[in-house]
Scaffold this motif. Structure first.
Motif, PDB file in Angstrom:
ATOM      1  N   HIS A 111      -3.690 -47.626  24.944  1.00 54.47           N
ATOM      2  CA  HIS A 111      -3.199 -46.944  23.708  1.00 54.47           C
ATOM      3  C   HIS A 111      -2.242 -45.902  23.972  1.00 54.47           C
ATOM      4  CE1 HIS A 111      -5.579 -49.381  20.800  1.00 54.47           C
ATOM      5  NE2 HIS A 111      -6.348 -48.961  21.478  1.00 54.47           N
ATOM      6  N   TRP A 112      -1.990 -45.846  25.195  1.00 56.50           N
ATOM      7  CA  TRP A 112      -1.020 -44.606  25.780  1.00 56.50           C
ATOM      8  C   TRP A 112       0.415 -45.063  25.575  1.00 56.50           C
ATOM      9  CZ3 TRP A 112       3.283 -44.288  28.635  1.00 56.50           C
ATOM     10  CH2 TRP A 112       3.616 -43.079  29.035  1.00 56.50           C
ATOM     11  N   THR A 113       1.357 -44.123  24.969  1.00 58.12           N
ATOM     12  CA  THR A 113       2.701 -44.349  24.935  1.00 58.12           C
ATOM     13  C   THR A 113       3.437 -43.061  25.094  1.00 58.12           C
ATOM     14  OG1 THR A 113       4.295 -45.674  23.827  1.00 58.12           O
ATOM     15  CG2 THR A 113       2.765 -44.144  22.318  1.00 58.12           C
ATOM     16  N   PHE A 114       4.679 -43.158  25.719  1.00 60.78           N
ATOM     17  CA  PHE A 114       5.413 -41.761  26.000  1.00 60.78           C
ATOM     18  C   PHE A 114       5.549 -41.262  24.553  1.00 60.78           C
ATOM     19  CE2 PHE A 114       9.147 -39.541  26.488  1.00 60.78           C
ATOM     20  CZ  PHE A 114       8.705 -38.389  27.598  1.00 60.78           C
ATOM     21  N   SER A 115       5.851 -40.014  24.572  1.00 62.64           N
ATOM     22  CA  SER A 115       5.771 -39.146  23.524  1.00 62.64           C
ATOM     23  C   SER A 115       6.767 -38.151  23.591  1.00 62.64           C
ATOM     24  CB  SER A 115       4.465 -38.803  22.602  1.00 62.64           C
ATOM     25  OG  SER A 115       3.763 -39.909  22.289  1.00 62.64           O
ATOM     26  N   PHE A 116       7.368 -37.564  22.571  1.00 63.26           N
ATOM     27  CA  PHE A 116       8.327 -36.567  22.798  1.00 63.26           C
ATOM     28  C   PHE A 116       8.530 -35.873  21.463  1.00 63.26           C
ATOM     29  CE2 PHE A 116      12.377 -34.055  22.756  1.00 63.26           C
ATOM     30  CZ  PHE A 116      12.219 -33.509  23.813  1.00 63.26           C
ATOM     31  N   LEU A 117       8.221 -34.554  21.272  1.00 61.36           N
ATOM     32  CA  LEU A 117       8.176 -33.672  20.026  1.00 61.36           C
ATOM     33  C   LEU A 117       7.101 -34.177  18.982  1.00 61.36           C
ATOM     34  CD1 LEU A 117      12.071 -32.756  19.241  1.00 61.36           C
ATOM     35  CD2 LEU A 117      10.143 -31.172  20.060  1.00 61.36           C
ATOM     36  N   GLY A 118       5.991 -34.613  19.616  1.00 60.25           N
ATOM     37  CA  GLY A 118       4.932 -35.261  18.929  1.00 60.25           C
ATOM     38  C   GLY A 118       5.169 -36.721  18.421  1.00 60.25           C
ATOM     39  N   MET A 119       6.279 -37.370  18.729  1.00 63.17           N
ATOM     40  CA  MET A 119       6.679 -38.869  18.273  1.00 63.17           C
ATOM     41  C   MET A 119       6.429 -39.762  19.353  1.00 63.17           C
ATOM     42  SD  MET A 119       9.967 -40.374  16.477  1.00 63.17           S
ATOM     43  CE  MET A 119       9.745 -39.577  14.897  1.00 63.17           C
ATOM     44  N   PRO A 120       5.458 -40.587  18.988  1.00 62.21           N
ATOM     45  CA  PRO A 120       5.366 -41.723  20.274  1.00 62.21           C
ATOM     46  C   PRO A 120       6.401 -42.760  20.142  1.00 62.21           C
ATOM     47  CG  PRO A 120       3.160 -41.587  18.587  1.00 62.21           C
ATOM     48  CD  PRO A 120       4.507 -40.821  18.038  1.00 62.21           C
ATOM     49  N   LEU A 121       7.055 -42.977  21.286  1.00 61.37           N
ATOM     50  CA  LEU A 121       8.156 -43.781  21.526  1.00 61.37           C
ATOM     51  C   LEU A 121       7.847 -44.986  22.507  1.00 61.37           C
ATOM     52  CD1 LEU A 121      10.576 -40.597  22.065  1.00 61.37           C
ATOM     53  CD2 LEU A 121      10.290 -41.813  20.060  1.00 61.37           C
ATOM     54  N   PHE A 122       8.855 -45.761  22.575  1.00 55.25           N
ATOM     55  CA  PHE A 122       9.033 -47.081  23.458  1.00 55.25           C
ATOM     56  C   PHE A 122      10.200 -46.683  24.355  1.00 55.25           C
ATOM     57  CE2 PHE A 122       9.900 -51.034  25.308  1.00 55.25           C
ATOM     58  CZ  PHE A 122       8.682 -51.387  26.135  1.00 55.25           C
ATOM     59  N   ILE A 123      10.266 -46.612  25.701  1.00 54.15           N
ATOM     60  CA  ILE A 123      11.370 -46.548  26.440  1.00 54.15           C
ATOM     61  C   ILE A 123      11.334 -47.685  27.315  1.00 54.15           C
ATOM     62  CG2 ILE A 123      12.403 -44.884  28.301  1.00 54.15           C
ATOM     63  CD1 ILE A 123      11.540 -43.372  26.002  1.00 54.15           C
ATOM     64  N   ASN A 124      12.609 -48.409  27.041  1.00 53.24           N
ATOM     65  CA  ASN A 124      13.018 -49.692  27.676  1.00 53.24           C
ATOM     66  C   ASN A 124      14.178 -49.298  28.738  1.00 53.24           C
ATOM     67  OD1 ASN A 124      14.859 -51.859  28.232  1.00 53.24           O
ATOM     68  ND2 ASN A 124      13.831 -53.227  26.865  1.00 53.24           N
ATOM     69  N   ASN A 147      13.345 -46.490  20.973  1.00 51.77           N
ATOM     70  CA  ASN A 147      12.669 -46.767  19.664  1.00 51.77           C
ATOM     71  C   ASN A 147      11.229 -45.991  19.516  1.00 51.77           C
ATOM     72  OD1 ASN A 147      14.253 -48.972  18.038  1.00 51.77           O
ATOM     73  ND2 ASN A 147      14.094 -49.717  20.243  1.00 51.77           N
ATOM     74  N   PRO A 148      11.199 -45.301  18.095  1.00 51.47           N
ATOM     75  CA  PRO A 148       9.778 -45.132  17.883  1.00 51.47           C
ATOM     76  C   PRO A 148       8.785 -46.284  17.896  1.00 51.47           C
ATOM     77  CG  PRO A 148      11.375 -44.442  16.392  1.00 51.47           C
ATOM     78  CD  PRO A 148      12.258 -45.500  17.151  1.00 51.47           C
ATOM     79  N   ARG A 149       7.634 -45.749  18.448  1.00 55.27           N
ATOM     80  CA  ARG A 149       6.619 -46.684  18.678  1.00 55.27           C
ATOM     81  C   ARG A 149       6.192 -47.604  17.136  1.00 55.27           C
ATOM     82  NH1 ARG A 149       4.628 -49.999  22.134  1.00 55.27           N
ATOM     83  NH2 ARG A 149       4.399 -51.476  20.336  1.00 55.27           N
ATOM     84  N   GLU A 150       6.337 -47.053  16.320  1.00 54.77           N
ATOM     85  CA  GLU A 150       6.132 -47.265  14.870  1.00 54.77           C
ATOM     86  C   GLU A 150       6.869 -48.534  14.489  1.00 54.77           C
ATOM     87  OE1 GLU A 150       4.887 -45.429  10.728  1.00 54.77           O
ATOM     88  OE2 GLU A 150       6.476 -44.528  11.827  1.00 54.77           O
ATOM     89  N   LYS A 198       3.801 -49.750  32.336  1.00 53.98           N
ATOM     90  CA  LYS A 198       4.434 -50.853  33.014  1.00 53.98           C
ATOM     91  C   LYS A 198       5.362 -51.670  32.322  1.00 53.98           C
ATOM     92  CE  LYS A 198       0.503 -51.213  36.276  1.00 53.98           C
ATOM     93  NZ  LYS A 198      -0.624 -52.422  36.940  1.00 53.98           N
ATOM     94  N   GLN A 199       5.581 -51.524  31.145  1.00 47.45           N
ATOM     95  CA  GLN A 199       6.666 -52.203  30.483  1.00 47.45           C
ATOM     96  C   GLN A 199       7.925 -51.675  30.559  1.00 47.45           C
ATOM     97  OE1 GLN A 199       5.155 -54.684  27.115  1.00 47.45           O
ATOM     98  NE2 GLN A 199       3.243 -53.478  27.205  1.00 47.45           N
ATOM     99  N   TYR A 200       8.080 -50.201  30.683  1.00 54.43           N
ATOM    100  CA  TYR A 200       9.172 -49.503  30.875  1.00 54.43           C
ATOM    101  C   TYR A 200      10.266 -49.865  31.750  1.00 54.43           C
ATOM    102  CZ  TYR A 200       6.833 -45.947  27.478  1.00 54.43           C
ATOM    103  OH  TYR A 200       6.203 -45.447  26.567  1.00 54.43           O
ATOM    104  N   GLN A 201       9.657 -50.108  32.753  1.00 57.35           N
ATOM    105  CA  GLN A 201      10.431 -50.399  34.184  1.00 57.35           C
ATOM    106  C   GLN A 201       9.806 -51.828  34.654  1.00 57.35           C
ATOM    107  OE1 GLN A 201       9.673 -48.614  38.064  1.00 57.35           O
ATOM    108  NE2 GLN A 201       9.670 -50.767  38.431  1.00 57.35           N
ATOM    109  N   LEU A 202      10.490 -52.954  34.600  1.00 54.66           N
ATOM    110  CA  LEU A 202      10.211 -54.255  35.238  1.00 54.66           C
ATOM    111  C   LEU A 202      10.226 -54.253  36.639  1.00 54.66           C
ATOM    112  CD1 LEU A 202      11.253 -56.798  32.606  1.00 54.66           C
ATOM    113  CD2 LEU A 202       9.106 -55.393  32.561  1.00 54.66           C
ATOM    114  N   GLU A 203       9.427 -55.014  37.377  1.00 57.43           N
ATOM    115  CA  GLU A 203       9.499 -55.171  38.812  1.00 57.43           C
ATOM    116  C   GLU A 203      10.178 -56.443  39.368  1.00 57.43           C
ATOM    117  OE1 GLU A 203       6.315 -54.031  41.495  1.00 57.43           O
ATOM    118  OE2 GLU A 203       5.057 -54.323  39.754  1.00 57.43           O
ATOM    119  N   GLU A 204      10.621 -56.527  40.322  1.00 59.59           N
ATOM    120  CA  GLU A 204      11.263 -57.733  41.161  1.00 59.59           C
ATOM    121  C   GLU A 204      11.520 -57.231  42.753  1.00 59.59           C
ATOM    122  OE1 GLU A 204      16.160 -57.683  40.995  1.00 59.59           O
ATOM    123  OE2 GLU A 204      15.305 -57.695  39.090  1.00 59.59           O
TER     124      GLU A 204
END
Length: 220
Positions: A111-124, A147-150, A198-204
């Motif tokens: 349930h962890w996700t990056f957040s800034f200024l109190g807003m949960p975000l997704f970083i691609n 994008n906002p996680r919401e 682990k979904q923010y940065q993909l591996e190869e």
């Protein structure tokens, strides 16, 4: 920006929401300079979060923040990724807002996700040196799509049939776009064993390994 738009507008580009936003000219843009990297990032993301809070959920779905980084003199994919994680770390360390009460501080929580200024975000995170995970190569510069996680909870919730259908479609398109290669780290937010970071940065081959997390929590 032209290269980014050209790539996203390809018929086979996997992210349908990204294609729609680019075609509608509804994306928010942030350019991060070489010299003022983290300062530009803090100012731009602060402005975006404040605007998001004034938008309806339906409206904000079509308004991702596209962050284009000027610095691009990296020799390897790993160095690009180290630079990106360092800026994200500085962004977190200098966050002037509180960490959201509903988001755990444990990076190993589903349930962890990056957040800034109190807003949960997704970083691609997308990088020029990606050659296997081509869906994460958006041109000659590092690009963050934020994008906002919401938003994802609205259009592709993990526990809904429609969310499952949308995720399956986009990930199937990604696999085809990446010539049959499927990322092993993409998961579903909230599912046991699925780690958002682990979904923010993909591996190869040649990428920064997920074995040692490049990010640390720093909650004051």
């Amino acid at each position: 920006m032209e290269t980014f738009e050209t790539i996203v507008n390809q018929d086979d580009f996997p992210c349908l929401f990204g294609k729609k936003a680019v075609n509608a000219l509804s994306t928010e843009l942030l350019f991060v300079g070489k010299e003022k990297g983290v300062a530009d990032l803090i100012a731009g993301l602060s402005s975006y979060v404040q605007k998001v809070r004034s938008w309806s959920l339906k409206y904000r779905i079509g308004k991702p923040l596209i962050v284009l980084f000027e610095k691009n003199d990296f020799g390897t994919l790993e160095l690009e990724q180290l630079y990106a994680w360092d800026l994200l770390q500085q962004l977190h360390d200098q966050d002037p807002g509180p960490w959201p009460e509903e988001i755990p501080a444990d990076l190993n929580s589903e349930h962890w996700t990056f957040s800034f200024l109190g807003m949960p975000l997704f970083i691609n995170m997308s990088f020029p040196q990606h050659s296997v995970m081509k869906s994460r190569n958006l041109g000659s510069h590092i690009v963050f799509v934020i994008n906002p996680r919401e938003n994802f909870d609205q259009v592709a919730a993990g526990n809904s049939v429609s969310g499952q259908r949308i995720r399956d479609r986009i990930r199937s398109r990604s696999e085809a776009y990446n010539q049959g290669i499927k990322s092993q780290t993409l998961g579903v937010f909230g599912e046991r064993g699925s780690l958002e970071i682990k979904q923010y940065q993909l591996e190869e081959p040649g990428a920064l390994s997920h074995e040692r997390c490049p990010f640390r929590m720093n909650i004051k």
